[in-house]
Design a protein around this motif. Sequence first.
Motif, PDB file in Angstrom:
ATOM      1  N   SER A  45       1.676  32.801  31.835  1.00 48.91           N
ATOM      2  CA  SER A  45       0.884  32.538  33.038  1.00 48.91           C
ATOM      3  C   SER A  45       0.084  31.247  32.870  1.00 48.91           C
ATOM      4  N   THR A 105       6.734  36.152  29.646  1.00 51.02           N
ATOM      5  CA  THR A 105       6.096  35.621  30.846  1.00 51.02           C
ATOM      6  C   THR A 105       4.847  34.860  30.441  1.00 51.02           C
ATOM      7  N   PRO A 124       4.159  27.667  31.008  1.00 48.07           N
ATOM      8  CA  PRO A 124       4.743  28.493  32.083  1.00 48.07           C
ATOM      9  C   PRO A 124       6.261  28.326  32.193  1.00 48.07           C
ATOM     10  N   GLN A 135      -0.962  33.954  28.163  1.00 47.64           N
ATOM     11  CA  GLN A 135      -1.468  32.794  28.894  1.00 47.64           C
ATOM     12  C   GLN A 135      -0.912  31.516  28.297  1.00 47.64           C
TER      13      GLN A 135
END
Length: 116
Positions: A115, A113, A86, A12
């Motif tokens: 998020s 990745t 992000p 995150q």
Amino acid sequence: VQLQASGGGLVQAGGSLRLSCEVSRDINSFNSLGWHRQAPGKQRELVASISSSGTTYYEDFAEGRFTVSADNAKNTVYLQMNNLKPEDTAVYYCLAVSLTGTPMNWGQGTLVTVSS
């Protein structure tokens, strides 16, 4: 020379990851080792690098959030990434530069990745 990047994953925004790049021979035999990344639809770009003398370099977007380091005994270079955003989402690669300044093999990348 072979380079193998690992440590990517899904995190995150605001989180951290540590990437590792294992090199198949003595990392002191290179001029520098660098981390690069390639986001979807974009060109590959330098993130940070470390020279054989330990001098580090960071692109502006990495300064203050990312830290590159090396473990000579393990022939491994690390990229500690904090406060991920992000826009840091990309495949991250490591690249060895020879003593004559020639870029050598790209290792297999590792996907990061982030998020929102």
